[in-house]
Design a protein around this motif. Structure first.
Motif, PDB file in Angstrom:
ATOM      1  N   PRO A  96      38.452  50.342  38.402  1.00 28.82           N
ATOM      2  CA  PRO A  96      38.100  50.189  39.818  1.00 28.82           C
ATOM      3  C   PRO A  96      36.700  50.740  40.082  1.00 28.82           C
ATOM      4  N   GLY A  97      35.922  50.028  40.878  1.00 29.18           N
ATOM      5  CA  GLY A  97      34.580  50.493  41.248  1.00 29.18           C
ATOM      6  C   GLY A  97      33.500  50.055  40.276  1.00 29.18           C
ATOM      7  N   SER A  98      33.895  49.606  39.078  1.00 28.15           N
ATOM      8  CA  SER A  98      32.904  49.208  38.084  1.00 28.15           C
ATOM      9  C   SER A  98      32.500  47.736  38.290  1.00 28.15           C
ATOM     10  N   SER A  99      31.242  47.401  38.010  1.00 27.13           N
ATOM     11  CA  SER A  99      30.728  46.027  38.186  1.00 27.13           C
ATOM     12  C   SER A  99      31.093  45.445  39.553  1.00 27.13           C
ATOM     13  N   LYS A 100      30.911  46.261  40.573  1.00 25.78           N
ATOM     14  CA  LYS A 100      31.351  45.930  41.920  1.00 25.78           C
ATOM     15  C   LYS A 100      30.765  44.592  42.410  1.00 25.78           C
ATOM     16  N   GLU A 101      29.454  44.475  42.210  1.00 31.72           N
ATOM     17  CA  GLU A 101      28.756  43.289  42.725  1.00 31.72           C
ATOM     18  C   GLU A 101      29.312  41.995  42.118  1.00 31.72           C
ATOM     19  N   ALA A 102      29.454  42.009  40.781  1.00 30.93           N
ATOM     20  CA  ALA A 102      29.947  40.806  40.101  1.00 30.93           C
ATOM     21  C   ALA A 102      31.373  40.490  40.557  1.00 30.93           C
ATOM     22  N   LYS A 103      32.198  41.517  40.693  1.00 28.59           N
ATOM     23  CA  LYS A 103      33.586  41.266  41.104  1.00 28.59           C
ATOM     24  C   LYS A 103      33.635  40.645  42.498  1.00 28.59           C
ATOM     25  N   GLU A 104      32.847  41.209  43.407  1.00 25.40           N
ATOM     26  CA  GLU A 104      32.869  40.675  44.771  1.00 25.40           C
ATOM     27  C   GLU A 104      32.377  39.229  44.822  1.00 25.40           C
ATOM     28  N   LYS A 105      31.352  38.976  44.016  1.00 26.36           N
ATOM     29  CA  LYS A 105      30.793  37.626  43.987  1.00 26.36           C
ATOM     30  C   LYS A 105      31.836  36.594  43.534  1.00 26.36           C
ATOM     31  N   PHE A 106      32.757  37.019  42.654  1.00 27.52           N
ATOM     32  CA  PHE A 106      33.728  36.061  42.108  1.00 27.52           C
ATOM     33  C   PHE A 106      35.143  36.282  42.652  1.00 27.52           C
ATOM     34  N   ASN A 107      35.205  36.817  43.872  1.00 25.53           N
ATOM     35  CA  ASN A 107      36.484  36.989  44.563  1.00 25.53           C
ATOM     36  C   ASN A 107      37.488  37.852  43.814  1.00 25.53           C
ATOM     37  N   LEU A 108      36.983  38.821  43.044  1.00 26.52           N
ATOM     38  CA  LEU A 108      37.875  39.796  42.420  1.00 26.52           C
ATOM     39  C   LEU A 108      37.853  41.028  43.320  1.00 26.52           C
ATOM     40  N   ASP A 109      38.898  41.844  43.276  1.00 26.48           N
ATOM     41  CA  ASP A 109      38.995  43.013  44.134  1.00 26.48           C
ATOM     42  C   ASP A 109      38.353  44.217  43.423  1.00 26.48           C
ATOM     43  N   ALA A 110      37.170  44.629  43.904  1.00 25.98           N
ATOM     44  CA  ALA A 110      36.405  45.680  43.213  1.00 25.98           C
ATOM     45  C   ALA A 110      37.128  47.032  43.206  1.00 25.98           C
ATOM     46  N   SER A 111      38.097  47.223  44.110  1.00 26.84           N
ATOM     47  CA  SER A 111      38.794  48.515  44.144  1.00 26.84           C
ATOM     48  C   SER A 111      40.080  48.493  43.297  1.00 26.84           C
ATOM     49  N   LYS A 112      40.402  47.323  42.753  1.00 24.43           N
ATOM     50  CA  LYS A 112      41.640  47.202  41.974  1.00 24.43           C
ATOM     51  C   LYS A 112      41.457  47.683  40.527  1.00 24.43           C
ATOM     52  N   ASP A 113      42.503  48.262  39.956  1.00 18.47           N
ATOM     53  CA  ASP A 113      42.477  48.637  38.539  1.00 18.47           C
ATOM     54  C   ASP A 113      42.967  47.443  37.716  1.00 18.47           C
ATOM     55  N   TYR A 114      42.027  46.792  37.022  1.00 19.48           N
ATOM     56  CA  TYR A 114      42.385  45.617  36.217  1.00 19.48           C
ATOM     57  C   TYR A 114      42.670  45.999  34.754  1.00 19.48           C
ATOM     58  N   THR A 115      42.634  47.305  34.430  1.00 20.99           N
ATOM     59  CA  THR A 115      42.777  47.693  33.017  1.00 20.99           C
ATOM     60  C   THR A 115      44.201  47.489  32.491  1.00 20.99           C
ATOM     61  N   THR A 116      45.141  47.188  33.391  1.00 21.64           N
ATOM     62  CA  THR A 116      46.502  46.916  32.934  1.00 21.64           C
ATOM     63  C   THR A 116      46.887  45.455  33.212  1.00 21.64           C
ATOM     64  N   ASP A 117      45.909  44.669  33.660  1.00 20.55           N
ATOM     65  CA  ASP A 117      46.180  43.279  34.045  1.00 20.55           C
ATOM     66  C   ASP A 117      46.119  42.368  32.805  1.00 20.55           C
ATOM     67  N   THR A 118      47.261  41.827  32.443  1.00 17.60           N
ATOM     68  CA  THR A 118      47.311  41.032  31.209  1.00 17.60           C
ATOM     69  C   THR A 118      46.422  39.784  31.293  1.00 17.60           C
ATOM     70  N   ALA A 119      46.100  39.342  32.503  1.00 16.33           N
ATOM     71  CA  ALA A 119      45.234  38.162  32.636  1.00 16.33           C
ATOM     72  C   ALA A 119      43.799  38.474  32.225  1.00 16.33           C
ATOM     73  N   CYS A 120      43.450  39.744  32.155  1.00 13.02           N
ATOM     74  CA  CYS A 120      42.075  40.121  31.782  1.00 13.02           C
ATOM     75  C   CYS A 120      42.005  40.657  30.351  1.00 13.02           C
ATOM     76  N   LEU A 121      43.074  41.326  29.913  1.00 11.78           N
ATOM     77  CA  LEU A 121      43.011  42.082  28.656  1.00 11.78           C
ATOM     78  C   LEU A 121      42.782  41.218  27.426  1.00 11.78           C
ATOM     79  N   LYS A 122      43.217  39.973  27.479  1.00 15.69           N
ATOM     80  CA  LYS A 122      43.081  39.170  26.257  1.00 15.69           C
ATOM     81  C   LYS A 122      41.620  38.921  25.874  1.00 15.69           C
ATOM     82  N   CYS A 123      40.708  38.986  26.834  1.00 14.53           N
ATOM     83  CA  CYS A 123      39.289  38.810  26.488  1.00 14.53           C
ATOM     84  C   CYS A 123      38.499  40.121  26.545  1.00 14.53           C
TER      85      CYS A 123
END
Ligand code: HEC
Ligand code: HEC
Ligand code: HEC
Ligand code: HEC
Length: 222
Positions: free
Chosen positions: A83-110
């Motif tokens: 959360p909070g990392s790469s804020k600008e890029a996340k916001e630009k691509f409709n990702l939630d910049a405050s969310k913890d994606y480190t446990t999100d299986t949709a992201c971990l594979k890459c």
């Protein structure tokens, strides 16, 4: 060594068995597209003949590659899911910049090494030190994300180092080392990545220079 033989026999029988299935399916359903889809969908299972061992294993013999890799963006690719990392890029691509994606299986594979495969990255349990250590050695786009799962070829490299003999790279390709090509990179650098539209087109030679690690000339390779 006996184990390697067993593993390759297993691969061959899986391949032969699999071909028989594709063969009959394609006759029944009629069409090359069907065969192609089946081959692609079976590939990851075959890959699991070899398991992931983590980048730390490679560090022991490839210190310089490891040190320079750790500084690359791919070496740090898990960090940007925090959360909070790469804020600008996340916001630009409709990702939630405050969310913890480190446990999100949709992201971990890459953004990790071998996620979803035997020996690959698994979300650690903070109370279990062993799982934390294992995850640390597999975070980011690690050595094996490009070079292939190391369980068998690392043993061959150990023997090559001890005996100081020459080797051919084909020996290693036979036990799971990947021949790196543009397609190796495109397994992740593709439009399944939520930020792909913002990335510049993938120029293989240019990206290879920017994104891998320091290269040391090989001495024992024939
Ligand atoms: C198919 C593989 C893939 C998946 C799935 C994926 N990513 Fe990525 N991600 C990449 C690649 C490759 C890049 C680098 C350049 C690009 O966007 O193509 C990247 C870059 C990023 C960046 C940095 C962009 C920048 O320009 O600074 C963020 C943030 C990011 N990803 C977040 C996520 C999140 C969050 C998820 C899950 C919802 C996710 N990614 C899922 C492959 C992927
Ligand atoms: C397992 C997935 C995966 C594979 C395989 C992969 N990459 Fe990446 N790559 C990523 C992710 C995720 C990022 C984003 C990391 C970040 O921004 O922190 C990235 C970022 C990069 C970057 C940093 C600059 C940018 O545009 O974001 C370069 C350069 C790069 N990759 C080159 C390559 C090359 C060359 C290959 C193949 C030899 C390759 N990658 C294979 C996932 C992968
Ligand atoms: C993003 C992909 C990528 C990652 C991650 C990666 N490599 Fe490489 N590696 C390459 C490429 C490309 C080459 C150049 C040779 C080739 O094309 O096969 C290479 C070459 C090598 C070589 C041959 C000698 C040399 O220095 O060129 C070694 C050894 C090596 N890598 C070890 C590692 C280790 C250890 C790690 C992890 C710390 C690692 N690699 C991570 C892509 C990668
Ligand atoms: C016990 C030591 C050892 C370990 C552990 C080890 N390697 Fe190596 N590796 C070697 C030696 C020795 C060579 C040949 C070096 C030379 O010719 O100068 C080599 C060569 C390579 C090459 C070049 C192959 C070629 O000819 O193109 C790659 C790629 C590579 N290693 C990747 C890895 C990766 C990835 C890991 C971890 C999964 C790893 N190695 C672990 C000792 C090791």
């Amino acid at each position: 060594m006996r184990r390697h033989v067993f593993i390759s026999v297993l691969t061959v029988s899986l391949v032969v068995g699999g071909l028989a299935v594709w063969g009959s399916a394609s006759t029944a359903m009629g069409g090359d597209a069907v065969v192609a889809t089946r081959i692609i969908s079976v590939m990851p299972t075959l890959g699991d003949d070899y398991t992931y061992v983590g980048s730390k294993k490679c560090k022991k013999c490839h210190t310089k590659q490891h040190k320079s890799w750790a500084e690359t963006r791919m070496g740090k690719a898990l960090d940007i899911l925090e959360p909070g990392s790469s804020k600008e890029a996340k916001e630009k691509f409709n990702l939630d910049a405050s969310k913890d994606y480190t446990t999100d299986t949709a992201c971990l594979k890459c953004h990790t090494t071998g996620f979803g495969h035997a020996g690959g990255y698994a979300v650690p349990n903070p109370d279990d030190k062993k799982s934390v250590r294992a995850a640390k050695a597999r975070q980011g786009v690690g050595c094996e994300s490009c070079h292939g799962p190391g369980s068998a070829y690392v043993k061959v490299f150990e023997e090559i180092m001890k005996s100081k003999r020459e080797y051919t790279v084909d020996e290693l390709y036979a036990v799971g080392l990947t021949k790196i090509e543009e397609s190796t990179c495109l397994t992740c650098h593709n439009d399944e990545s939520p930020t792909h539209a913002g990335a510049e087109p993938f120029d293989y030679e240019k990206r290879k220079e920017e994104g891998t690690h320091e290269h040391i000339p090989l001495k024992q390779r024939k």
